[in-house]
Scaffold this active site. Structure first.
Site, PDB file in Angstrom:
ATOM      1  N   TYR A  70       0.940  -1.157   0.011  1.00 51.87           N
ATOM      2  CA  TYR A  70      -0.077   0.004  -0.077  1.00 51.87           C
ATOM      3  C   TYR A  70       0.955   1.310  -0.086  1.00 51.87           C
ATOM      4  O   TYR A  70       0.563   2.249  -0.575  1.00 51.87           O
ATOM      5  CB  TYR A  70      -0.821  -0.009   1.186  1.00 51.87           C
ATOM      6  CG  TYR A  70      -1.922   1.172   1.057  1.00 51.87           C
ATOM      7  CD1 TYR A  70      -2.820   1.090   0.514  1.00 51.87           C
ATOM      8  CD2 TYR A  70      -1.615   2.460   1.932  1.00 51.87           C
ATOM      9  CE1 TYR A  70      -4.100   2.110   0.519  1.00 51.87           C
ATOM     10  CE2 TYR A  70      -2.486   3.293   1.789  1.00 51.87           C
ATOM     11  CZ  TYR A  70      -3.735   3.223   1.020  1.00 51.87           C
ATOM     12  OH  TYR A  70      -4.585   4.266   1.210  1.00 51.87           O
ATOM     13  N   PHE A  84      -7.119  21.444 -25.001  1.00 50.54           N
ATOM     14  CA  PHE A  84      -7.340  20.045 -25.160  1.00 50.54           C
ATOM     15  C   PHE A  84      -8.471  19.980 -24.121  1.00 50.54           C
ATOM     16  O   PHE A  84      -8.780  20.681 -23.036  1.00 50.54           O
ATOM     17  CB  PHE A  84      -6.459  19.372 -24.748  1.00 50.54           C
ATOM     18  CG  PHE A  84      -6.764  17.793 -24.949  1.00 50.54           C
ATOM     19  CD1 PHE A  84      -6.732  17.224 -26.187  1.00 50.54           C
ATOM     20  CD2 PHE A  84      -6.976  16.665 -23.910  1.00 50.54           C
ATOM     21  CE1 PHE A  84      -7.497  15.906 -26.448  1.00 50.54           C
ATOM     22  CE2 PHE A  84      -7.397  15.431 -24.005  1.00 50.54           C
ATOM     23  CZ  PHE A  84      -7.553  15.083 -25.411  1.00 50.54           C
ATOM     24  N   THR A  85      -9.620  19.025 -24.449  1.00 48.84           N
ATOM     25  CA  THR A  85     -10.820  18.994 -23.842  1.00 48.84           C
ATOM     26  C   THR A  85     -10.673  18.828 -22.300  1.00 48.84           C
ATOM     27  O   THR A  85     -11.308  19.788 -21.400  1.00 48.84           O
ATOM     28  CB  THR A  85     -11.547  17.828 -24.344  1.00 48.84           C
ATOM     29  OG1 THR A  85     -10.896  16.596 -24.311  1.00 48.84           O
ATOM     30  CG2 THR A  85     -12.022  17.938 -25.764  1.00 48.84           C
ATOM     31  N   ASP A 145       2.410  19.471 -21.197  1.00 51.90           N
ATOM     32  CA  ASP A 145       1.286  18.283 -21.617  1.00 51.90           C
ATOM     33  C   ASP A 145       2.397  17.500 -22.357  1.00 51.90           C
ATOM     34  O   ASP A 145       2.699  17.510 -23.595  1.00 51.90           O
ATOM     35  CB  ASP A 145       0.110  18.611 -22.214  1.00 51.90           C
ATOM     36  CG  ASP A 145      -0.670  17.234 -22.513  1.00 51.90           C
ATOM     37  OD1 ASP A 145      -0.225  16.243 -22.418  1.00 51.90           O
ATOM     38  OD2 ASP A 145      -1.898  17.327 -23.086  1.00 51.90           O
ATOM     39  N   LYS A 180      -0.236   6.626 -23.391  1.00 53.99           N
ATOM     40  CA  LYS A 180       0.128   6.932 -25.001  1.00 53.99           C
ATOM     41  C   LYS A 180       1.648   6.587 -24.923  1.00 53.99           C
ATOM     42  O   LYS A 180       2.111   5.308 -25.059  1.00 53.99           O
ATOM     43  CB  LYS A 180      -0.017   8.444 -25.142  1.00 53.99           C
ATOM     44  CG  LYS A 180      -1.133   8.798 -25.731  1.00 53.99           C
ATOM     45  CD  LYS A 180      -2.148   9.298 -24.068  1.00 53.99           C
ATOM     46  CE  LYS A 180      -3.494   9.711 -24.531  1.00 53.99           C
ATOM     47  NZ  LYS A 180      -4.110  10.332 -23.130  1.00 53.99           N
ATOM     48  N   ARG A 224     -13.504  15.381 -33.452  1.00 51.48           N
ATOM     49  CA  ARG A 224     -12.624  16.370 -32.789  1.00 51.48           C
ATOM     50  C   ARG A 224     -13.260  17.768 -33.576  1.00 51.48           C
ATOM     51  O   ARG A 224     -12.377  18.330 -34.342  1.00 51.48           O
ATOM     52  CB  ARG A 224     -11.250  16.321 -32.878  1.00 51.48           C
ATOM     53  CG  ARG A 224     -10.828  15.143 -32.091  1.00 51.48           C
ATOM     54  CD  ARG A 224     -10.834  15.376 -30.641  1.00 51.48           C
ATOM     55  NE  ARG A 224     -10.561  14.721 -29.684  1.00 51.48           N
ATOM     56  CZ  ARG A 224     -11.230  14.511 -28.335  1.00 51.48           C
ATOM     57  NH1 ARG A 224     -12.375  15.072 -28.174  1.00 51.48           N
ATOM     58  NH2 ARG A 224     -10.576  13.706 -27.359  1.00 51.48           N
ATOM     59  N   PHE A 242     -18.817  15.293 -25.698  1.00 49.05           N
ATOM     60  CA  PHE A 242     -18.607  14.417 -26.501  1.00 49.05           C
ATOM     61  C   PHE A 242     -18.609  13.121 -25.968  1.00 49.05           C
ATOM     62  O   PHE A 242     -18.678  12.024 -26.810  1.00 49.05           O
ATOM     63  CB  PHE A 242     -17.358  14.909 -27.213  1.00 49.05           C
ATOM     64  CG  PHE A 242     -15.886  14.996 -26.449  1.00 49.05           C
ATOM     65  CD1 PHE A 242     -15.240  13.580 -26.359  1.00 49.05           C
ATOM     66  CD2 PHE A 242     -15.652  15.879 -25.463  1.00 49.05           C
ATOM     67  CE1 PHE A 242     -14.023  13.789 -25.580  1.00 49.05           C
ATOM     68  CE2 PHE A 242     -14.386  15.572 -24.722  1.00 49.05           C
ATOM     69  CZ  PHE A 242     -13.708  14.759 -24.802  1.00 49.05           C
TER      70      PHE A 242
END
Length: 456
Positions: free
Chosen positions: A71, A123-124, A214, A257, A381, A448
């Site tokens: 943990y 970006f969203t 980012d 990614k 998009r 979206f």
């Protein structure tokens, strides 16, 4: 067209099947013409996203078997921490369940209500967290990024004049931080040049403004620098990445990614006070600072994957496979965002569906049509993803109205790219049959993902 073999052997496979067109039409209708709401078993080739859809390597799977699920104080965390510090150069790392968790932490830590966040295109989820914490996002990307037809390198660069004007008009003290995305997703996966990163850093340092990247697709960005920026052709991907981050105060990262995993992310920073506050805050939202909502095995896979992503043979194949799909569509006259970026080919829905107005959601309509005609899942998009203004309630109206064909890493072959291209080329030949859509259900936040539509 000839193409190179993949730089890997395939050890495990998943069977896919193509359901009939009539079945696809029915499934799309049941999903409210939103590709997010389709069941994956009904997808032939899934290009919805490259987030968490990667194929892991044998070494990553082996690493999963040595997961330390303590943990607190997991050995896998310390491996991840060591890896990120070495490759990125930041002093501190806080793991999160995915990139969105890191965005949440950064926004709460860095933003005071009424401040501004400057960045190279929104970006969203990033903008959502910024606005939720009282900031206003200001787009300072170069103008060329909003023109789908311009084929120029480094369209993700920040416009330094826009940044200087913003600082002058709003005051440096009112800018929470600069959010620099490498690469810029919604511009078509466009990279940022090292020269631009350096110049932004110099200007921000003059005014005492922090810069947070980012970093989600930072390795892809590094490949473009090596390929296209003078002086970097003989520099390793690893060294390029390290220099990129030397111009930042920290970053958010979705490990789903460029870390080549299915779940995970982290927040990096150099500031000691911010790190102390982040460790307190992560306990509330994610878990202990040594696991951040992740199993030990997932942190181990992320550490291994980040190193694998730096291998030139891998990243060259990754970017060139995406480029192959873009080239094939372009040569057939299909309008795409130029140049092809690192993670996806973006169809230009405005030119693909010139008979539809933006209020008829051409990108949403095109994404639905692609699935019904080809069995390929893609993502809107455009105006739907852009959402509504928090001040006026009116739709944001992005200049780019696109459909993203996002290539998962190490999952599909060039033959799959041929199938995708052939299907979209056939659809383009009767594009006038694509009908516009309207909302039948519109969520208030990040619409979206779960909105539903019907034909006008």
């Amino acid at each position: 067209m000839n193409y190179p073999a993949e730089p890997f052997r395939i050890k495990s496979v998943e069977t896919v099947s193509m359901i009939s067109r009539d079945e696809r039409v029915k499934k799309m209708q049941e999903a409210g013409y939103n590709t997010f709401l389709l069941n994956s078993k009904d997808i032939y080739i899934d290009l919805l996203t490259d987030s968490g859809t990667n194929a892991m390597s044998d070494k990553q799977w082996a690493g999963m078997m040595i997961g330390d699920e303590a943990y607190a104080g997991s050995e896998n965390f310390y491996h991840l921490e060591k890896t990120v510090k070495e490759l990125f150069g930041f002093k501190h790392i806080v793991p999160t369940h995915q990139g969105r968790g890191a965005e949440n932490l950064l926004s709460q830590l860095a933003i005071k209500p009424g401040q501004y966040v400057a960045g190279n295109m929104y970006f969203t989820t990033t903008r959502f967290h910024q606005e939720k914490n009282g900031a206003t996002f200001v787009d300072i990307v170069r103008d060329e990024a909003h023109d789908a037809s311009l084929n120029l390198p480094f369209k993700g660069d920040i416009d330094l004049n826009k940044l200087a004007t913003l600082i002058k008009e709003k005051g440096a003290e009112n800018i929470a931080y600069i959010c620099l995305a490498v690469t810029v997703n919604l511009a078509g996966g466009q990279p940022v040049s090292m020269a631009n990163m350096r110049a932004v850093h110099e200007m921000a340092s003059t005014y005492g403004i922090k810069i947070f990247y980012d970093a989600t697709r930072c390795v892809e960005n590094a490949y473009f620098i090596k390929e296209q920026e003078a002086g970097y052709e003989n520099v390793s991907i690893k060294d390029i990445v390290h220099e990129m981050f030397s111009y930042a105060d920290g970053c958010t990262m979705s490990g789903k990614k460029d870390c080549l995993v299915n779940i995970g992310g982290f927040l990096c920073m150099n500031d000691e006070e911010m790190f102390s506050a982040a460790k307190e805050l992560v306990v509330v939202y994610e878990g202990m600072p040594s696991y951040g909502g992740l199993a030990g095995r997932d942190m181990e896979a992320m550490a291994i994957g980040l190193r694998e992503a730096m291998q030139y043979e891998y990243i060259e194949h990754r970017v060139k496979q995406v480029r192959y799909l873009g080239d094939k569509l372009r040569e057939a006259g299909v309008p795409i965002v130029e140049p092809t970026g690192g993670h996806a080919v973006f169809l230009d829905a405005r030119r693909f569906c010139p008979h539809l107005t933006q209020d008829q959601f051409p990108a949403q309509s095109l994404a639905a049509s692609i699935y019904m005609e080809t069995g390929v899942r893609s993502m809107e998009r455009g105006i739907v993803s852009a959402g509504r203004s928090k001040e006026t309630g009116e739709n944001h109206r992005p200049k780019l109205e696109t459909v993203r064909l996002t290539i998962p890493r190490r999952v599909y072959t060039y033959a799959h790219m041929d199938v995708v291209a052939d299907g979209i080329i056939k659809l383009y030949q009767h594009k006038e049959d694509i009908r516009g859509l309207t909302f039948v259900y519109e969520p208030k936040q990040l619409r979206f993902f779960t909105a539903r539509f019907d034909f006008i």
